[in-house]
Enzyme design. Structure first.
Site, short mmCIF file in Angstrom:
data_model
loop_
_atom_site.label_atom_id
_atom_site.label_comp_id
_atom_site.label_asym_id
_atom_site.label_seq_id
_atom_site.Cartn_x
_atom_site.Cartn_y
_atom_site.Cartn_z
N ASP A 158 46.38 27.85 45.27
CA ASP A 158 45.56 27.22 44.24
C ASP A 158 45.41 28.07 42.99
OD1 ASP A 158 43.85 29.23 45.55
OD2 ASP A 158 42.24 28.33 44.37
N ARG A 174 46.64 22.78 45.12
CA ARG A 174 47.07 23.08 46.49
C ARG A 174 47.96 21.97 47.04
NH1 ARG A 174 43.88 27.31 48.59
NH2 ARG A 174 41.73 27.40 47.90
N LYS A 177 54.45 39.34 47.58
CA LYS A 177 54.61 39.97 46.27
C LYS A 177 54.57 41.49 46.48
CE LYS A 177 52.12 36.66 43.26
NZ LYS A 177 50.80 36.45 42.56
N GLU A 234 49.56 33.70 56.80
CA GLU A 234 49.00 33.84 55.45
C GLU A 234 49.81 33.00 54.47
OE1 GLU A 234 46.91 34.56 53.31
OE2 GLU A 234 46.45 36.67 53.07
N ASP A 235 49.19 32.60 53.36
CA ASP A 235 49.95 31.92 52.31
C ASP A 235 50.73 32.93 51.48
OD1 ASP A 235 47.67 33.00 51.13
OD2 ASP A 235 47.10 31.20 50.05
N LYS A 256 41.87 28.92 52.82
CA LYS A 256 42.41 27.59 52.91
C LYS A 256 43.91 27.57 52.62
CE LYS A 256 38.39 26.18 50.40
NZ LYS A 256 37.91 25.55 49.16
P1 IMP Z 1 45.54 39.91 48.47
O1 IMP Z 1 44.30 40.26 49.21
O2 IMP Z 1 45.53 40.49 47.06
O3 IMP Z 1 46.82 40.24 49.19
O4 IMP Z 1 45.48 38.39 48.18
C1 IMP Z 1 45.74 37.41 49.07
C2 IMP Z 1 45.15 36.11 48.57
O5 IMP Z 1 45.15 36.02 47.14
C3 IMP Z 1 46.03 34.99 49.00
O6 IMP Z 1 45.67 34.54 50.30
C4 IMP Z 1 45.79 33.95 47.93
O7 IMP Z 1 44.68 33.16 48.24
C5 IMP Z 1 45.49 34.76 46.67
N1 IMP Z 1 46.67 34.87 45.78
C6 IMP Z 1 47.39 35.98 45.49
N2 IMP Z 1 48.41 35.71 44.64
C7 IMP Z 1 48.33 34.38 44.40
C8 IMP Z 1 49.12 33.48 43.60
O8 IMP Z 1 50.13 33.83 42.97
N3 IMP Z 1 48.72 32.18 43.63
C9 IMP Z 1 47.65 31.72 44.33
N4 IMP Z 1 46.88 32.53 45.07
C10 IMP Z 1 47.22 33.85 45.12
#
Ligand code: IMP
Length: 192
Positions: free
Chosen positions: A168, A174, A139, A107-108, A52
């Site tokens: 979130d 959000r 990040k 992606e967010d 989302k």
């Molecule tokens: P990844 O698979 O670890 O790259 O994570 C991606 C997902 O983790 C994102 O689409 C977010 O939903 C969540 N996420 C990672 N860091 C944050 C943050 O700082 N705030 C909120 N959601 C995060």
């Protein structure tokens, strides 16, 4: 607890976000316009939003993109209740076939990279013409797996957990119009 108490500080204001989104839209439009002129038979760009978290960003980004496009969504599971990465689960898949199409995944935030790698591999298996990725936030210091990201809104070098503009914490916040750093006390209290 209200929104003001959970945010340690505003990292990116609503105005800064809108300015950056317009820049991203212009860069994406220029790249795909260029690609389109090389191959006249290419079907419109398909922008794939990851639900989302990417919803507000996607809504603004598509209005800043000025090439013919369609959009669709994939819903992936996010972290369950706190800030610890969980396994990647697809809850809703694309409705359109993607073979031979140019895809732009939106992606967010790219954190460890697991979500993006899972999704791009899944899409790659369907034989698209190309896959590019646009993320609002990145990040890079948190990366566990290598992923290619073509467009980045903002890089986060500090170890913040961020909320707002789609992001979130336990499904809340959000709707904040800005991106803020979550207070560390909130994270500690909510982690199990
Ligand atoms: P990844 O698979 O670890 O790259 O994570 C991606 C997902 O983790 C994102 O689409 C977010 O939903 C969540 N996420 C990672 N860091 C944050 C943050 O700082 N705030 C909120 N959601 C995060």
């Amino acid at each position: 607890m209200d929104d003001n108490h959970i945010v340690e500080r505003v990292l990116f204001s609503a105005e800064e976000i809108q300015k950056r989104v317009r820049e991203l839209g212009a860069a994406i439009s220029a790249d795909y316009r260029e690609a389109g002129t090389k191959n006249e038979r290419t079907r419109p760009l398909l922008v794939v939003g990851l639900l989302k978290g990417a919803l507000p960003f996607m809504a603004d980004l598509i209005r800043a993109i000025q090439v013919p496009m369609e959009y669709d969504f994939i819903a992936v599971s996010s972290y369950e209740n706190g800030t610890v990465p969980g396994e990647v689960r697809v809850l809703k898949d694309l409705e359109r076939a993607v073979a031979g199409r140019n895809l732009l995944v939106v992606e967010d935030i790219v954190d460890t990279g697991h979500t993006l790698r899972h999704i791009t591999r899944r899409l790659q298996a369907r034989d698209p013409a190309s896959i590019k990725v646009c993320t609002l936030l990145d990040k890079p210091h948190r990366r566990e797996v290598e992923v290619e990201v073509d467009y980045v809104g903002f890089k986060l070098e500090d170890p913040w957990f961020v909320v707002g503009y789609g992001l979130d914490f336990g499904e809340l916040y959000r709707n904040l119009p800005y991106i803020g750093a979550l207070r560390s006390e909130c994270i500690e209290r909510c982690e199990r």
